[in-house]
Design an enzyme around this catalytic site. Structure first.
Site, PDB file in Angstrom:
ATOM      1  N   PHE A  12      -6.752  32.136  -8.981  1.00  0.00           N
ATOM      2  CA  PHE A  12      -7.419  32.665  -7.781  1.00  0.00           C
ATOM      3  C   PHE A  12      -8.853  33.155  -8.085  1.00  0.00           C
ATOM      4  CE2 PHE A  12      -7.612  37.003  -5.495  1.00  0.00           C
ATOM      5  CZ  PHE A  12      -8.405  36.517  -4.465  1.00  0.00           C
ATOM      6  N   ALA A  84      -4.155  35.068 -17.232  1.00  0.00           N
ATOM      7  CA  ALA A  84      -3.127  36.102 -17.395  1.00  0.00           C
ATOM      8  C   ALA A  84      -1.939  35.749 -16.518  1.00  0.00           C
ATOM      9  CB  ALA A  84      -3.672  37.473 -16.977  1.00  0.00           C
ATOM     10  N   THR A 131      -7.773  45.420 -14.970  1.00  0.00           N
ATOM     11  CA  THR A 131      -7.262  45.904 -13.690  1.00  0.00           C
ATOM     12  C   THR A 131      -7.247  47.431 -13.621  1.00  0.00           C
ATOM     13  OG1 THR A 131      -5.232  46.011 -12.371  1.00  0.00           O
ATOM     14  CG2 THR A 131      -4.942  45.640 -14.704  1.00  0.00           C
ATOM     15  N   ASP A 132      -7.284  47.944 -12.397  1.00  0.00           N
ATOM     16  CA  ASP A 132      -7.148  49.399 -12.210  1.00  0.00           C
ATOM     17  C   ASP A 132      -5.730  49.878 -12.531  1.00  0.00           C
ATOM     18  OD1 ASP A 132      -5.818  48.324  -9.999  1.00  0.00           O
ATOM     19  OD2 ASP A 132      -7.036  49.353  -8.491  1.00  0.00           O
ATOM     20  N   GLU A 133      -4.769  48.933 -12.592  1.00  0.00           N
ATOM     21  CA  GLU A 133      -3.367  49.353 -12.783  1.00  0.00           C
ATOM     22  C   GLU A 133      -3.123  49.978 -14.151  1.00  0.00           C
ATOM     23  OE1 GLU A 133      -0.293  46.865 -11.377  1.00  0.00           O
ATOM     24  OE2 GLU A 133      -1.458  46.155  -9.673  1.00  0.00           O
ATOM     25  N   TYR A 157       3.565  44.380 -16.392  1.00  0.00           N
ATOM     26  CA  TYR A 157       2.245  43.755 -16.185  1.00  0.00           C
ATOM     27  C   TYR A 157       1.124  44.692 -16.631  1.00  0.00           C
ATOM     28  CZ  TYR A 157      -2.094  42.618 -13.768  1.00  0.00           C
ATOM     29  OH  TYR A 157      -3.420  42.391 -13.481  1.00  0.00           O
ATOM     30  N   ALA A 159       1.187  47.346 -18.444  1.00  0.00           N
ATOM     31  CA  ALA A 159       1.250  47.687 -19.875  1.00  0.00           C
ATOM     32  C   ALA A 159       0.665  46.559 -20.716  1.00  0.00           C
ATOM     33  CB  ALA A 159       2.694  47.969 -20.283  1.00  0.00           C
ATOM     34  N   SER A 160       0.928  45.318 -20.312  1.00  0.00           N
ATOM     35  CA  SER A 160       0.378  44.193 -21.092  1.00  0.00           C
ATOM     36  C   SER A 160      -1.137  44.110 -20.927  1.00  0.00           C
ATOM     37  CB  SER A 160       1.056  42.876 -20.706  1.00  0.00           C
ATOM     38  OG  SER A 160       0.710  42.493 -19.386  1.00  0.00           O
ATOM     39  N   LYS A 161      -1.644  44.422 -19.735  1.00  0.00           N
ATOM     40  CA  LYS A 161      -3.101  44.418 -19.536  1.00  0.00           C
ATOM     41  C   LYS A 161      -3.737  45.571 -20.327  1.00  0.00           C
ATOM     42  CE  LYS A 161      -5.322  42.103 -17.207  1.00  0.00           C
ATOM     43  NZ  LYS A 161      -5.980  40.772 -17.453  1.00  0.00           N
TER      44      LYS A 161
END
Ligand code: NAD
Ligand code: DAU
Length: 354
Positions: A12, A84, A131-133, A157, A159-161
């Site tokens: 995307f 990712a 990411t902001d996450e 997700y 945690a991996s980022k």
């Protein structure tokens, strides 16, 4: 910048970025490396402007030999790393590919860049899209995330980022690899795979299917139009400081239920159905560990690089709904591909939304 490797360029945001650069940076040559997982599609790269400056390679970012060959053969001086596993719900039902691609894949790219550039870092750049996450979940009155906010990821997700971000910064401090990072909020716009909230709601509504809102729908996201995100990354590549992180956000704070309701109103106007689309909204069991609220403080990128989002949410949602209505062939191709129906069954049947 001359020769740019874009990982995940068939997804995307990556495909929007490929278009953005081909339009606005006439001197650059681009190579996209993408494994074409369920989320990637050559449909996203159809009809590129100035296609001759773009090369597509199908392959895995975890394949060190392939990555090193691309870096050398194309004399890559800049890497923009989007590839990712990106969907939180999928990370809950199957975390293993998230660890592999997001952590091992990022490590493989960093190591390949270190080897290929061999200490000659002048004019080189490794940009990591995050990411902001990674910052966790905010309460209603908490201040927005800053670049210095401690990490507190809560899904496989995020945690991996977070792990990948740490590796990128470690390569800067340990080896001097010239890295930059952007941590951004929820993107929306053209070419988003219809597993994510906005395209999923548009397509379900058009098919007369339920619109499954998790929990009470009062979660808050900070919505960023994808073209604004692309512009932010380009500015960071051009003028961002090596070793630095920039937060990117859309500057809005709607509840999920308000976003879904606004989509219904837009569809009522642009493609009227038998009744108001909002009648299809149902509340379904919540996502485990669902982050309640994200908000981004974008002061640094505004003051250092002069970037601000150009699209307000109302205008961006209208443009997005129009795009999905006008691109039926893309919608058909993408939702017919690979495991889309299987995923919808897996994630929504048990929630009573199938
Ligand atoms: P996406 O899922 O649409 O696309 C990911 C792309 O990566 C796909 O084309 C896929 O084929 C490719 N890919 C996956 N595994 C690969 C592998 N092992 N090797 C090579 N290619 C692989 O994702 P997106 O929404 O475009 O997100 C892009 C990046 O931006 C991700 O790093 C994501 O974490 C980050 N991000 C996304 C958002 C958002 O709202 N979408 C917000 C913040 C950050
Ligand atoms: O914040 C940035 C992140 O935004 C990115 O890092 C991720 O890659 C991206 O997928 C996105 O994560 P979210 O989990 O916030 O996006 P998603 O579109 O899946 O969900 C948005 C909100 O809508 C979230 O609160 C969950 C809710 N939701 C989602 C779906 C798919 C629903 O209520 N129903 C749904 O069916």
């Amino acid at each position: 910048m001359k020769n740019i490797l874009i990982t995940g360029g068939a997804g995307f945001i990556g495909s929007n970025f490929v278009r953005h650069l081909l339009r606005l940076a006439p001197d650059l040559n681009l190579v996209t490396l993408d494994a074409l997982t369920y989320a990637g599609s050559l449909e996203n790269l159809r009809g590129l402007p100035d296609e001759a400056r773009h090369t597509f390679v199908q392959g895995d970012i975890c394949d060190a030999a392939l990555v090193e060959r691309i870096l050398r053969e194309h004399q890559v001086d800049t890497i923009v790393h989007f590839a990712a596993e990106s969907h939180v719900d999928r990370s809950i039902l199957g975390p293993a590919p998230f660890v592999q691609t997001n952590i091992v894949g990022t490590f493989t790219l960093l190591e390949a860049a270190r080897q290929a550039w061999d200490g000659k870092f002048e004019g080189k750049r490794f940009h990591h899209v995050s990411t902001d996450e990674v910052f966790g979940s905010l309460g209603p009155g908490d201040p927005a995330f800053e670049e210095t906010t401690p990490y507190e990821p809560r899904s496989p997700y995020s945690a991996s980022k977070a792990s990948s971000d740490h590796l990128v910064r470690a390569y800067f401090h340990t080896y001097g690899l010239p890295v930059t990072l952007t941590n951004c909020s929820n993107n929306y716009g053209p070419y988003q795979f219809p597993e994510k909230l906005i395209p999923l709601m548009i397509l379900n509504a058009l098919a007369g299917k339920p619109l499954p809102v998790y929990g009470d729908g009062k979660q808050v996201r900070d919505w960023l139009y994808v073209e604004d995100h692309c512009e932010a990354i380009r500015l960071v590549l051009e003028r961002g400081r090596a070793g630095e992180t920039y937060n990117v956000g859309g500057g809005n704070q709607p509840h999920n239920i308000d976003v879904v309701t606004e989509l219904c109103v837009l569809l009522d106007e642009l493609r009227p159905g038998p009744g108001p689309y909002a009648g299809l909204i149902i509340h379904v069991p919540d996502r485990p560990g669902h982050d309640r609220r994200y908000a981004m403080n974008i002061g640094r990128i505004q003051s250092e690089l002069g970037w601000s989002p150009r699209h307000d949410l109302k205008r961006g949602l209208r443009a997005t709904v129009r795009w999905y209505l006008e691109n039926e062939a893309w919608v058909r191709a993408v939702s017919a591909q690979n495991d889309y129906q299987a995923w919808m069954d897996k994630n929504y049947t048990k929630r009573g939304a199938k």
